[in-house]
Design a protein around this motif. Structure first.
Motif, mmCIF file in Angstrom:
data_model
loop_
_atom_site.group_PDB
_atom_site.id
_atom_site.type_symbol
_atom_site.label_atom_id
_atom_site.label_comp_id
_atom_site.label_asym_id
_atom_site.label_seq_id
_atom_site.Cartn_x
_atom_site.Cartn_y
_atom_site.Cartn_z
ATOM 1 N N MET A 1 12.778 11.395 -5.445
ATOM 2 C CA MET A 1 11.317 11.400 -5.432
ATOM 3 C C MET A 1 10.813 12.296 -6.556
ATOM 4 S SD MET A 1 10.646 13.773 -2.070
ATOM 5 C CE MET A 1 11.579 15.275 -1.799
ATOM 6 N N PRO A 2 9.700 11.915 -7.223
ATOM 7 C CA PRO A 2 9.168 12.720 -8.316
ATOM 8 C C PRO A 2 8.776 14.120 -7.853
ATOM 9 C CG PRO A 2 8.208 10.525 -8.331
ATOM 10 C CD PRO A 2 8.966 10.651 -7.048
ATOM 11 N N SER A 3 8.882 15.071 -8.770
ATOM 12 C CA SER A 3 8.529 16.457 -8.474
ATOM 13 C C SER A 3 7.295 16.867 -9.262
ATOM 14 C CB SER A 3 9.698 17.392 -8.806
ATOM 15 O OG SER A 3 10.108 17.223 -10.153
ATOM 16 N N TYR A 4 6.417 17.605 -8.594
ATOM 17 C CA TYR A 4 5.161 18.052 -9.191
ATOM 18 C C TYR A 4 4.987 19.548 -8.953
ATOM 19 C CZ TYR A 4 3.527 13.159 -9.430
ATOM 20 O OH TYR A 4 3.381 11.820 -9.704
ATOM 21 N N VAL A 5 4.500 20.253 -9.962
ATOM 22 C CA VAL A 5 3.996 21.614 -9.789
ATOM 23 C C VAL A 5 2.490 21.565 -9.946
ATOM 24 C CG1 VAL A 5 3.789 23.886 -10.899
ATOM 25 C CG2 VAL A 5 6.054 22.928 -10.445
ATOM 26 N N VAL A 6 1.767 22.119 -8.985
ATOM 27 C CA VAL A 6 0.309 22.214 -9.055
ATOM 28 C C VAL A 6 -0.044 23.688 -9.158
ATOM 29 C CG1 VAL A 6 -1.892 21.709 -7.951
ATOM 30 C CG2 VAL A 6 0.040 20.122 -7.667
ATOM 31 N N ALA A 7 -0.515 24.117 -10.316
ATOM 32 C CA ALA A 7 -0.909 25.503 -10.529
ATOM 33 C C ALA A 7 -2.395 25.652 -10.215
ATOM 34 C CB ALA A 7 -0.629 25.926 -11.976
ATOM 35 N N GLY A 8 -2.716 26.588 -9.345
ATOM 36 C CA GLY A 8 -4.089 26.730 -8.885
ATOM 37 C C GLY A 8 -4.334 25.826 -7.701
ATOM 38 N N LEU A 78 11.730 18.914 -13.727
ATOM 39 C CA LEU A 78 10.375 18.791 -13.180
ATOM 40 C C LEU A 78 9.747 17.568 -13.822
ATOM 41 C CD1 LEU A 78 7.904 19.902 -11.573
ATOM 42 C CD2 LEU A 78 7.283 21.165 -13.643
ATOM 43 N N ASP A 79 9.097 16.744 -13.011
ATOM 44 C CA ASP A 79 8.485 15.531 -13.547
ATOM 45 C C ASP A 79 7.076 15.757 -14.096
ATOM 46 O OD1 ASP A 79 10.521 13.504 -13.144
ATOM 47 O OD2 ASP A 79 10.262 13.909 -11.019
ATOM 48 N N VAL A 80 6.246 16.460 -13.338
ATOM 49 C CA VAL A 80 4.839 16.604 -13.736
ATOM 50 C C VAL A 80 4.359 18.018 -13.447
ATOM 51 C CG1 VAL A 80 2.467 15.780 -13.377
ATOM 52 C CG2 VAL A 80 4.382 14.167 -13.218
ATOM 53 N N LEU A 81 3.650 18.591 -14.413
ATOM 54 C CA LEU A 81 2.956 19.866 -14.243
ATOM 55 C C LEU A 81 1.461 19.600 -14.252
ATOM 56 C CD1 LEU A 81 2.666 22.995 -14.234
ATOM 57 C CD2 LEU A 81 2.798 22.886 -16.738
ATOM 58 N N ILE A 82 0.758 20.106 -13.260
ATOM 59 C CA ILE A 82 -0.699 19.989 -13.204
ATOM 60 C C ILE A 82 -1.297 21.383 -13.315
ATOM 61 C CG2 ILE A 82 -2.686 19.299 -11.806
ATOM 62 C CD1 ILE A 82 -0.910 17.144 -10.546
ATOM 63 N N ASN A 83 -1.963 21.634 -14.443
ATOM 64 C CA ASN A 83 -2.655 22.900 -14.669
ATOM 65 C C ASN A 83 -4.085 22.778 -14.149
ATOM 66 O OD1 ASN A 83 -0.668 24.512 -16.116
ATOM 67 N ND2 ASN A 83 -0.932 23.093 -17.828
ATOM 68 N N ASN A 84 -4.287 23.202 -12.913
ATOM 69 C CA ASN A 84 -5.599 23.070 -12.295
ATOM 70 C C ASN A 84 -6.380 24.374 -12.284
ATOM 71 O OD1 ASN A 84 -7.639 21.787 -10.312
ATOM 72 N ND2 ASN A 84 -6.898 23.579 -9.198
ATOM 73 N N ALA A 85 -5.687 25.511 -12.246
ATOM 74 C CA ALA A 85 -6.373 26.798 -12.085
ATOM 75 C C ALA A 85 -7.379 27.038 -13.211
ATOM 76 C CB ALA A 85 -5.349 27.936 -12.052
ATOM 77 N N ALA A 86 -8.533 27.561 -12.849
ATOM 78 C CA ALA A 86 -9.574 27.841 -13.835
ATOM 79 C C ALA A 86 -10.506 28.913 -13.294
ATOM 80 C CB ALA A 86 -10.371 26.576 -14.166
ATOM 81 N N TYR A 87 -11.300 29.473 -14.195
ATOM 82 C CA TYR A 87 -12.249 30.521 -13.816
ATOM 83 C C TYR A 87 -13.628 30.204 -14.370
ATOM 84 C CZ TYR A 87 -14.872 34.881 -14.190
ATOM 85 O OH TYR A 87 -15.857 35.832 -14.130
ATOM 86 N N VAL A 88 -14.608 30.283 -13.510
ATOM 87 C CA VAL A 88 -16.007 30.294 -13.940
ATOM 88 C C VAL A 88 -16.718 31.324 -13.074
ATOM 89 C CG1 VAL A 88 -16.622 28.368 -12.400
ATOM 90 C CG2 VAL A 88 -18.105 28.941 -14.341
ATOM 91 N N SER A 89 -17.467 32.197 -13.707
ATOM 92 C CA SER A 89 -18.116 33.289 -12.994
ATOM 93 C C SER A 89 -19.340 32.791 -12.230
ATOM 94 C CB SER A 89 -18.541 34.376 -13.980
ATOM 95 O OG SER A 89 -19.401 35.303 -13.358
#
Length: 264
Positions: A1-8, A78-89
């Motif tokens: 099965m595919p592997s994903y990292v979700v950051a944030g 690792l198959d997919v990296l998802i860079n989701n983390a973000a900052y807005v004040s």
């Protein structure tokens, strides 16, 4: 099965990525700075396919530790990296670029925005690239925003969130640099705007609601069909469809959740 990292992955879109991908039978690693404080992640804890890891995207030591745990679980890939983390004040979100009360407030907001929105994805991507090179799908999705598109912002005459907009513009160029270097290796890098998504955990104040209505009116100058925000589930479904279709020829692109340069 595919592997994903979700950051944030602690809330909102990131949390939806984790739940959605795991429900499809994927192996998902959810990275969060304080996972114990995330009600959503705690509710997903122990569910099939989900591993929750403590990692701060601005801290390379914690990211390397997380990458080592992912590699151990997957056999090194690792198959997919998802860079989701973000900052807005929330404090400065509806200021214009010259409306900070002090120079130091402006400096602090821009520095934190750059550290989180540019350096964070760069550090995370650099650390996980060795695993991605050993994966099968070899894709990186980094969330951006339509209000990082200068042409759109000019047409909409949207004046707010200067640090957020500027920093998100920067991460798009980082994405291009990755695409250039790793084209020969078959890695695909996409910057995707999720659309206008309702991730609020509580009702906005009357003051914030007025600004949101102003924002909606600005967006309707460019996109008269815009009716308001979509849900995290709608956004994630659309973005993953775009990612699934993407090939190396698309690497380095900045597109919307619709797969085009139409942001709404």
């Amino acid at each position: 099965m595919p592997s994903y990292v979700v950051a944030g992955a602690s809330r909102g879109i990131g949390l939806e990525f984790v739940a959605h991908l795991a429900a499809k039978g994927n192996q998902v690693f959810a990275l969060a700075r304080n996972p114990d404080q995330s009600k959503g992640l705690q509710e997903l804890k122990g569910k099939p396919g989900i591993t929750i890891l403590k990692a701060d995207i601005t801290d390379p030591v914690s990211l390397r530790a997380a990458a080592a745990q992912v590699a151990k679980a997957t056999g090194g890939g690792l198959d997919v990296l998802i860079n989701n983390a973000a900052y807005v004040s929330h404090k400065y979100e509806f200021l214009q670029i010259d409306e900070f009360q002090t120079d130091q407030e402006l400096i602090d907001d821009f520095k934190l925005s750059f550290d989180t929105n540019v350096l964070g994805p760069v550090l995370t991507t650099n650390i996980f690239i060795p695993l991605l090179l050993k994966g099968n799908l070899k894709k990186v999705l980094t969330l951006s925003t339509g209000i990082a598109d200068a042409a759109f912002v000019l047409k909409a005459e949207y004046p707010y969130s200067p640090a957020y907009c500027v920093s998100k513009t920067g991460v798009e160029m980082a994405n291009v640099k990755y695409a250039i270097k790793y084209k020969k290796d078959g890695l695909v890098f996409l910057a995707i705007s999720p659309g206008v998504v309702n991730t609020a955990e509580e009702a906005p104040t009357p003051e914030v609601m007025a600004k949101l209505q102003e924002m909606g009116a600005a967006f309707q100058k460019v996109a008269p069909h815009f009716k308001g925000p979509i849900t995290p589930a709608e956004s994630v479904n659309a973005m993953l469809a775009v990612l699934d279709r993407a090939t190396v020829k698309d690497s380095g692109s900045f597109v919307s959740h619709l797969g085009t340069r139409e942001w709404l």
